[in-house]
Design a protein around this motif. Sequence first.
Motif, PDB file in Angstrom:
ATOM      1  N   VAL A  67      21.733  -8.195   8.101  1.00 19.54           N
ATOM      2  CA  VAL A  67      21.743  -8.114   6.105  1.00 19.54           C
ATOM      3  C   VAL A  67      21.005  -7.174   5.975  1.00 19.54           C
ATOM      4  N   GLN A  68      19.392  -6.832   6.371  1.00 25.32           N
ATOM      5  CA  GLN A  68      18.494  -6.053   5.918  1.00 25.32           C
ATOM      6  C   GLN A  68      18.828  -4.770   5.763  1.00 25.32           C
ATOM      7  N   ALA A  69      19.481  -4.543   7.002  1.00 28.11           N
ATOM      8  CA  ALA A  69      19.260  -3.079   6.995  1.00 28.11           C
ATOM      9  C   ALA A  69      20.709  -2.334   5.846  1.00 28.11           C
ATOM     10  N   GLU A  70      21.169  -3.375   5.736  1.00 26.72           N
ATOM     11  CA  GLU A  70      22.691  -3.237   5.469  1.00 26.72           C
ATOM     12  C   GLU A  70      22.167  -3.069   4.076  1.00 26.72           C
ATOM     13  N   LEU A  71      21.741  -4.272   3.318  1.00 23.16           N
ATOM     14  CA  LEU A  71      20.749  -4.170   1.708  1.00 23.16           C
ATOM     15  C   LEU A  71      20.406  -2.957   1.925  1.00 23.16           C
ATOM     16  N   GLU A  73      20.653   0.085   3.225  1.00 23.83           N
ATOM     17  CA  GLU A  73      21.182   1.150   3.454  1.00 23.83           C
ATOM     18  C   GLU A  73      21.663   1.691   1.931  1.00 23.83           C
ATOM     19  N   SER A  74      22.380   0.642   1.778  1.00 22.59           N
ATOM     20  CA  SER A  74      23.342   0.624   0.609  1.00 22.59           C
ATOM     21  C   SER A  74      22.254   1.237  -0.593  1.00 22.59           C
ATOM     22  N   SER A  75      21.151   0.277  -0.515  1.00 22.22           N
ATOM     23  CA  SER A  75      20.692   0.529  -2.275  1.00 22.22           C
ATOM     24  C   SER A  75      20.117   2.531  -2.040  1.00 22.22           C
ATOM     25  N   MET A  76      19.487   2.966  -0.344  1.00 27.35           N
ATOM     26  CA  MET A  76      18.755   4.012  -0.552  1.00 27.35           C
ATOM     27  C   MET A  76      20.001   4.900  -0.735  1.00 27.35           C
ATOM     28  N   ALA A  77      21.282   5.242   0.060  1.00 19.68           N
ATOM     29  CA  ALA A  77      22.194   5.266  -0.394  1.00 19.68           C
ATOM     30  C   ALA A  77      22.997   6.000  -1.385  1.00 19.68           C
ATOM     31  N   GLY A  78      22.497   4.331  -2.816  1.00 19.05           N
ATOM     32  CA  GLY A  78      23.433   4.434  -4.476  1.00 19.05           C
ATOM     33  C   GLY A  78      21.538   5.954  -4.685  1.00 19.05           C
ATOM     34  N   SER A  79      20.345   4.923  -4.260  1.00 15.99           N
ATOM     35  CA  SER A  79      19.104   5.737  -4.951  1.00 15.99           C
ATOM     36  C   SER A  79      19.554   7.558  -4.393  1.00 15.99           C
ATOM     37  N   THR A  80      19.546   7.588  -3.209  1.00 16.64           N
ATOM     38  CA  THR A  80      19.366   9.360  -2.668  1.00 16.64           C
ATOM     39  C   THR A  80      20.265   9.876  -2.958  1.00 16.64           C
ATOM     40  N   SER A  81      21.607   9.834  -2.560  1.00 23.52           N
ATOM     41  CA  SER A  81      22.870  10.852  -3.178  1.00 23.52           C
ATOM     42  C   SER A  81      22.459  10.959  -5.018  1.00 23.52           C
ATOM     43  N   LEU A  82      21.770  10.024  -5.220  1.00 23.34           N
ATOM     44  CA  LEU A  82      22.198  10.470  -7.609  1.00 23.34           C
ATOM     45  C   LEU A  82      21.301  11.049  -7.330  1.00 23.34           C
ATOM     46  N   SER A  83      19.785  11.061  -6.573  1.00 19.59           N
ATOM     47  CA  SER A  83      18.621  11.684  -7.056  1.00 19.59           C
ATOM     48  C   SER A  83      18.435  12.816  -6.546  1.00 19.59           C
ATOM     49  N   THR A  84      19.161  13.111  -5.337  1.00 27.33           N
ATOM     50  CA  THR A  84      18.753  14.183  -4.456  1.00 27.33           C
ATOM     51  C   THR A  84      19.467  15.644  -4.602  1.00 27.33           C
ATOM     52  N   PRO A  85      19.448  17.059  -4.960  1.00 22.60           N
ATOM     53  CA  PRO A  85      19.987  17.373  -5.450  1.00 22.60           C
ATOM     54  C   PRO A  85      20.854  18.302  -4.393  1.00 22.60           C
ATOM     55  N   GLU A  86      22.044  18.531  -4.126  1.00 19.74           N
ATOM     56  CA  GLU A  86      22.944  19.476  -3.277  1.00 19.74           C
ATOM     57  C   GLU A  86      21.746  20.509  -2.630  1.00 19.74           C
ATOM     58  N   ASP A  87      21.289  21.460  -3.188  1.00 18.21           N
ATOM     59  CA  ASP A  87      20.969  22.763  -2.537  1.00 18.21           C
ATOM     60  C   ASP A  87      19.000  22.152  -2.127  1.00 18.21           C
ATOM     61  N   GLN A  88      18.649  21.144  -2.174  1.00 18.51           N
ATOM     62  CA  GLN A  88      17.729  21.267  -1.675  1.00 18.51           C
ATOM     63  C   GLN A  88      18.190  20.078  -0.266  1.00 18.51           C
ATOM     64  N   VAL A  89      18.943  20.014  -0.582  1.00 18.76           N
ATOM     65  CA  VAL A  89      19.516  18.875   1.430  1.00 18.76           C
ATOM     66  C   VAL A  89      19.972  20.027   2.016  1.00 18.76           C
ATOM     67  N   GLY A  90      20.727  20.883   1.216  1.00 13.39           N
ATOM     68  CA  GLY A  90      21.112  22.318   2.285  1.00 13.39           C
ATOM     69  C   GLY A  90      19.926  22.741   3.015  1.00 13.39           C
ATOM     70  N   SER A  91      19.605  23.372   2.019  1.00 10.25           N
ATOM     71  CA  SER A  91      18.050  24.274   2.590  1.00 10.25           C
ATOM     72  C   SER A  91      17.586  23.430   3.447  1.00 10.25           C
ATOM     73  N   LEU A  92      17.515  21.960   3.618  1.00  8.75           N
ATOM     74  CA  LEU A  92      15.966  21.391   4.315  1.00  8.75           C
ATOM     75  C   LEU A  92      16.958  21.119   5.554  1.00  8.75           C
ATOM     76  N   MET A  93      18.621  20.777   5.988  1.00  5.57           N
ATOM     77  CA  MET A  93      18.791  20.830   6.986  1.00  5.57           C
ATOM     78  C   MET A  93      19.236  22.104   7.282  1.00  5.57           C
ATOM     79  N   GLN A  94      19.130  22.964   6.719  1.00  2.00           N
ATOM     80  CA  GLN A  94      19.035  24.968   7.108  1.00  2.00           C
ATOM     81  C   GLN A  94      16.849  25.094   8.058  1.00  2.00           C
ATOM     82  N   GLN A  95      16.187  24.280   7.209  1.00  2.00           N
ATOM     83  CA  GLN A  95      14.950  24.985   7.513  1.00  2.00           C
ATOM     84  C   GLN A  95      14.743  24.513   9.104  1.00  2.00           C
ATOM     85  N   VAL A  96      15.373  22.672   8.614  1.00  5.20           N
ATOM     86  CA  VAL A  96      15.726  21.807  10.111  1.00  5.20           C
ATOM     87  C   VAL A  96      16.541  22.686  11.191  1.00  5.20           C
TER      88      VAL A  96
END
Length: 140
Positions: A67-71, A73-96
Motif C-alpha cells: 500500500v505504501q509503495a502504491e501511494l 508511486e502514485s504521488s511521485m508519478a503525479g509530481s514528477t510528470s508535472l514538474s519535470t520538463p520533457e527535454d530535461q528527461v530526454g537529455s538525462l536519458m541520453q547522458q546515461v
Amino acid sequence: MGNVEKLMNQIMELKLTSKRLQREARKCNKDENSEKLKVKKAIEKGNLQKMLETMDSFERQFVNMEVQAELIESSMAGSTSLSTPEDQVGSLMQQVANDYGLEVSVGLPQVAGHAISSKDEEKVSEDDLSRRLAELKACG
C-alpha cells in the motif's frame, strides 16, 4: 525351624516386593514415554502456532508495504510528470546512455510533425528487429 521359616518368609516378601517394584518401574517407563510424547506434541503445536503467527505478521507487513509503495508511486508519478520538463528527461536519458555505451531506442512520446505510412513503419521495425537479432546471435 522358626528362624528358617522367618527367613523363607522374608525371602518371599522380598521377591514379591521386587516383582511389585519391577511392575511399577515398567508403568513409570510407560508414563514417561507418554509424557515425552505429550511434550513433543505440545512443542510441535507451539512451533506451528508461532510459525502461523509469524506468517500472519509477515503478510500484514507485506500488505502495508504494498500500500505504501502504491501511494509513493502514485504521488511521485503525479509530481514528477508535472514538474519535470520533457527535454530535461530526454537529455538525462541520453547522458546515461552515453555514460554506459547504450543506444537509446525508446524515447519519450513526441508529437509527430509528419505522418509515417504503416508500410514504412513496418519496414523500419522489421529492419531494426533483424539488426538486433543479428547482434544477439553475434554476442551469444
